[in-house]
Scaffold this motif. Structure first.
Motif, mmCIF file in Angstrom:
data_model
loop_
_atom_site.group_PDB
_atom_site.id
_atom_site.type_symbol
_atom_site.label_atom_id
_atom_site.label_comp_id
_atom_site.label_asym_id
_atom_site.label_seq_id
_atom_site.Cartn_x
_atom_site.Cartn_y
_atom_site.Cartn_z
ATOM 1 N N VAL A 128 3.674 -4.671 0.506
ATOM 2 C CA VAL A 128 2.764 -5.205 1.524
ATOM 3 C C VAL A 128 1.989 -4.074 2.207
ATOM 4 C CG1 VAL A 128 4.212 -7.227 1.941
ATOM 5 C CG2 VAL A 128 4.522 -5.194 3.353
ATOM 6 N N PHE A 129 2.256 -2.823 1.838
ATOM 7 C CA PHE A 129 1.657 -1.669 2.502
ATOM 8 C C PHE A 129 0.453 -1.143 1.716
ATOM 9 C CE2 PHE A 129 4.681 -0.010 -0.534
ATOM 10 C CZ PHE A 129 3.999 1.041 -1.124
ATOM 11 N N ASP A 130 -0.245 -0.207 2.324
ATOM 12 C CA ASP A 130 -1.365 0.495 1.705
ATOM 13 C C ASP A 130 -0.913 1.920 1.392
ATOM 14 O OD1 ASP A 130 -3.748 1.915 1.146
ATOM 15 O OD2 ASP A 130 -4.919 0.649 2.487
ATOM 16 N N TRP A 131 -1.114 2.349 0.135
ATOM 17 C CA TRP A 131 -0.681 3.698 -0.254
ATOM 18 C C TRP A 131 -1.376 4.784 0.575
ATOM 19 C CZ3 TRP A 131 3.387 5.284 -2.801
ATOM 20 C CH2 TRP A 131 4.016 4.444 -3.717
ATOM 21 N N CYS A 132 -2.488 4.463 1.192
ATOM 22 C CA CYS A 132 -3.168 5.452 2.043
ATOM 23 C C CYS A 132 -2.285 5.895 3.207
ATOM 24 C CB CYS A 132 -4.483 4.888 2.586
ATOM 25 S SG CYS A 132 -5.780 4.715 1.351
ATOM 26 N N ALA A 133 -1.323 5.056 3.582
ATOM 27 C CA ALA A 133 -0.427 5.427 4.673
ATOM 28 C C ALA A 133 0.460 6.598 4.288
ATOM 29 C CB ALA A 133 0.438 4.226 5.061
ATOM 30 N N PHE A 134 0.665 6.804 2.992
ATOM 31 C CA PHE A 134 1.527 7.886 2.517
ATOM 32 C C PHE A 134 0.734 9.024 1.887
ATOM 33 C CE2 PHE A 134 3.745 3.839 2.180
ATOM 34 C CZ PHE A 134 4.907 4.080 2.897
ATOM 35 N N ARG A 135 -0.454 8.712 1.394
ATOM 36 C CA ARG A 135 -1.243 9.707 0.682
ATOM 37 C C ARG A 135 -2.661 9.735 1.235
ATOM 38 N NH1 ARG A 135 0.785 8.802 -5.580
ATOM 39 N NH2 ARG A 135 3.018 8.846 -5.090
ATOM 40 N N PRO A 136 -2.897 10.544 2.243
ATOM 41 C CA PRO A 136 -4.243 10.646 2.813
ATOM 42 C C PRO A 136 -5.256 11.006 1.722
ATOM 43 C CG PRO A 136 -2.646 11.769 4.204
ATOM 44 C CD PRO A 136 -1.921 11.398 2.941
ATOM 45 N N GLY A 137 -6.383 10.311 1.750
ATOM 46 C CA GLY A 137 -7.409 10.559 0.740
ATOM 47 C C GLY A 137 -7.286 9.690 -0.488
ATOM 48 N N ALA A 138 -6.251 8.849 -0.528
ATOM 49 C CA ALA A 138 -6.054 8.003 -1.704
ATOM 50 C C ALA A 138 -7.193 7.007 -1.884
ATOM 51 C CB ALA A 138 -4.722 7.260 -1.594
ATOM 52 N N LYS A 139 -7.767 6.552 -0.774
ATOM 53 C CA LYS A 139 -8.883 5.615 -0.880
ATOM 54 C C LYS A 139 -10.074 6.266 -1.541
ATOM 55 C CE LYS A 139 -11.876 2.563 1.808
ATOM 56 N NZ LYS A 139 -12.206 2.053 3.169
ATOM 57 N N GLU A 140 -10.389 7.491 -1.118
ATOM 58 C CA GLU A 140 -11.534 8.196 -1.697
ATOM 59 C C GLU A 140 -11.239 8.628 -3.129
ATOM 60 O OE1 GLU A 140 -10.160 8.774 1.228
ATOM 61 O OE2 GLU A 140 -11.739 7.961 2.524
ATOM 62 N N ASP A 141 -10.010 9.001 -3.434
ATOM 63 C CA ASP A 141 -9.674 9.503 -4.765
ATOM 64 C C ASP A 141 -9.673 8.406 -5.817
ATOM 65 O OD1 ASP A 141 -9.452 11.977 -3.682
ATOM 66 O OD2 ASP A 141 -7.256 11.993 -3.589
ATOM 67 N N TYR A 142 -9.018 7.269 -5.521
ATOM 68 C CA TYR A 142 -8.950 6.232 -6.546
ATOM 69 C C TYR A 142 -8.927 4.815 -5.958
ATOM 70 C CZ TYR A 142 -3.997 7.247 -5.488
ATOM 71 O OH TYR A 142 -2.805 7.509 -4.870
ATOM 72 N N GLY A 143 -9.552 4.639 -4.804
ATOM 73 C CA GLY A 143 -9.755 3.298 -4.267
ATOM 74 C C GLY A 143 -8.510 2.598 -3.785
ATOM 75 N N SER A 144 -7.552 3.363 -3.260
ATOM 76 C CA SER A 144 -6.328 2.732 -2.775
ATOM 77 C C SER A 144 -6.638 1.747 -1.655
ATOM 78 C CB SER A 144 -5.351 3.800 -2.275
ATOM 79 O OG SER A 144 -4.170 3.189 -1.788
ATOM 80 N N ARG A 145 -5.863 0.671 -1.624
ATOM 81 C CA ARG A 145 -6.033 -0.357 -0.596
ATOM 82 C C ARG A 145 -4.738 -1.143 -0.468
ATOM 83 N NH1 ARG A 145 -6.225 -5.204 -3.061
ATOM 84 N NH2 ARG A 145 -6.807 -5.275 -5.271
ATOM 85 N N ALA A 146 -4.685 -1.970 0.567
ATOM 86 C CA ALA A 146 -3.527 -2.852 0.741
ATOM 87 C C ALA A 146 -3.709 -4.102 -0.109
ATOM 88 C CB ALA A 146 -3.397 -3.230 2.214
ATOM 89 N N PRO A 147 -2.620 -4.737 -0.527
ATOM 90 C CA PRO A 147 -2.749 -5.994 -1.265
ATOM 91 C C PRO A 147 -3.311 -7.095 -0.376
ATOM 92 C CG PRO A 147 -0.441 -5.531 -0.775
ATOM 93 C CD PRO A 147 -1.216 -4.304 -0.399
ATOM 94 N N THR A 148 -4.126 -7.950 -0.955
ATOM 95 C CA THR A 148 -4.647 -9.104 -0.230
ATOM 96 C C THR A 148 -3.560 -10.156 -0.069
ATOM 97 O OG1 THR A 148 -5.337 -10.246 -2.240
ATOM 98 C CG2 THR A 148 -6.911 -8.688 -1.268
ATOM 99 N N ARG A 149 -3.856 -11.164 0.750
ATOM 100 C CA ARG A 149 -2.878 -12.243 0.913
ATOM 101 C C ARG A 149 -2.599 -12.919 -0.433
ATOM 102 N NH1 ARG A 149 -3.283 -17.245 5.194
ATOM 103 N NH2 ARG A 149 -3.352 -15.475 6.636
ATOM 104 N N GLU A 150 -3.646 -13.141 -1.248
ATOM 105 C CA GLU A 150 -3.453 -13.781 -2.551
ATOM 106 C C GLU A 150 -2.585 -12.921 -3.461
ATOM 107 O OE1 GLU A 150 -6.340 -13.447 -0.998
ATOM 108 O OE2 GLU A 150 -6.563 -15.558 -0.385
ATOM 109 N N GLU A 151 -2.777 -11.598 -3.416
ATOM 110 C CA GLU A 151 -1.956 -10.707 -4.244
ATOM 111 C C GLU A 151 -0.517 -10.675 -3.761
ATOM 112 O OE1 GLU A 151 -5.424 -7.533 -5.649
ATOM 113 O OE2 GLU A 151 -4.381 -7.280 -3.732
ATOM 114 N N MET A 152 -0.314 -10.640 -2.454
ATOM 115 C CA MET A 152 1.058 -10.682 -1.933
ATOM 116 C C MET A 152 1.728 -12.000 -2.301
ATOM 117 S SD MET A 152 0.987 -8.791 1.800
ATOM 118 C CE MET A 152 -0.232 -9.881 2.534
#
Length: 371
Positions: A127-151
């Motif tokens: 349920v978390f976003d990998w950006c919380a553990f790896r700063p820059g993950a969004k810019e590097d490879y588009g990290s994001r949190a799962p949507t409600r549908e994905e969860m």
């Protein structure tokens, strides 16, 4: 890993103090024994489990394994009462991401198979976003949190593949409130998915013997329960494309599912089926001293009820449009003229009968490109 723990005796003392301090607290549901510890530490983990069985036999223990392959999961069978693994496929460059959300189903199937029914399986959806553990993950490879549908898909995949429980990771504002989303927004999505599952707890926890789902097509998860004598079916689409299939339930017929991308269908499988019927009929009509050939079109509606896996009873009301005006032995009265379509006799009947299923239905999968 505390500095004061140097020996096994130190471990025993630390564990004992912690367990005795909290084991009688009403908020304690169980003990989380270890998180992704390597196989090299199995002996130590088994030792800790034995201590817990002695110190607090009234609360279960739980471990999250390192690795999701069936063999890797089997190595942990003796380290706690319940086990789980934690596939996190959204927003990370790992094998999970290549498998997509289907990695959740695959990981759950692996650990359920590895336990052979001797351990409960409590899974950990993301349920978390990998950006919380790896700063820059969004810019590097588009990290994001799962949507409600994905969860929703991940939670239900775990249930459909045999999990006995779910503990989502993680309840932490720093891990949820990232990438422009607030904690309140993310928590509302998580609660909505959890509430959907909570509403089905009486069915999910039922111990009544249920029919097995045979030959589930790729891209789908399916599981059945029997609750208060009724059969329930859960089907989950693990793909981002629509899926349709006819699932065969051993001993109870089949069920058709049509699922949107990442869709979930949880429903009671009815024993009865309404139906419409139509066809052609032919026969001989005798009247006024002569016999004529007659054909007609029967139309009707009714209900079919499953009595046993292969035996069905049905009742139907039929109205048959005949192409003869002599069923009652009387032809055209002088004041009424009939034609092929107008003015002929109708025949009404109530049909009660039994049918037997001799052959098993095949499973259909429309997306054969994935085979």
């Amino acid at each position: 890993h505390a500095a004061y723990i140097r020996t096994v005796e130190d471990e025993w003392r630390a564990v004992t103090n912690r367990v005795l301090a909290f084991r009688d607290h009403p908020a304690v549901l169980g003990w989380y024994m270890s998180d992704e510890r390597p196989v090299s530490q199995i002996d130590s983990l088994v030792r800790h489990q034995r201590w817990m069985e002695e110190l607090d036999p009234d609360h279960p223990t739980w471990t999250v394994t390192l690795g999701s392959a069936e063999r890797a999961c089997a190595d942990y069978a003796d380290v706690s009462d319940a086990l789980g693994n934690d596939p996190y496929p959204i927003g990370i460059r790992r094998g999970w991401q290549k498998q997509g959300l289907a990695s959740v189903a695959n990981a759950t199937r692996s650990i359920v198979a590895a336990m052979h029914g001797i351990r409960s399986v409590v899974q950990v959806p993301q349920v978390f976003d990998w950006c919380a553990f790896r700063p820059g993950a969004k810019e590097d490879y588009g990290s994001r949190a799962p949507t409600r549908e994905e969860m929703r898909s991940m939670f239900w995949q775990m249930v459909a593949c045999g999990a006995n429980g779910i503990i989502a990771y993680t309840f932490n504002e720093k891990h949820l409130a990232v990438n422009g989303r607030t904690f309140e927004e993310r928590w509302a999505d998580i609660c909505a998915v959890g509430e959907e599952i909570r509403a089905r707890i009486p069915v999910i926890l039922s111990v009544e013997p249920a029919p097995e789902v045979a030959d589930v097509p790729a891209g789908l998860c399916a599981r059945t329960w029997r609750h208060e004598g009724k059969v329930w079916l859960l089907a989950v689409n693990t793909e981002r494309e629509p899926r349709a299939a006819t699932l065969r339930l051993k001993g109870t017929g089949s069920a058709r599912v049509d699922l949107p991308p990442l869709g979930v269908d949880f429903r009671e499988k009815k024993r009865y089926t309404p139906f419409l019927t139509a066809g052609l009929t032919a026969g001989l009509v005798t009247g006024e001293g002569k016999t004529n050939f007659c054909w007609g079109i029967p139309l009707g509606a009714g209900f079919k009820v499953r009595i046993s896996p292969r035996l069905n009873a049905h009742i139907a009301m039929l109205m048959t449009k005949t192409f003869s005006d002599e069923l009652d032995g009387i032809g055209d009265p002088e004041w009424i003229k009939s034609s092929t379509l107008i003015g002929n006799d109708w025949l009404a009947a109530i049909r009660i009968g039994l049918t037997v299923n001799f052959l098993q239905r095949c499973v259909e999968c429309r997306n054969q490109d994935s085979w």
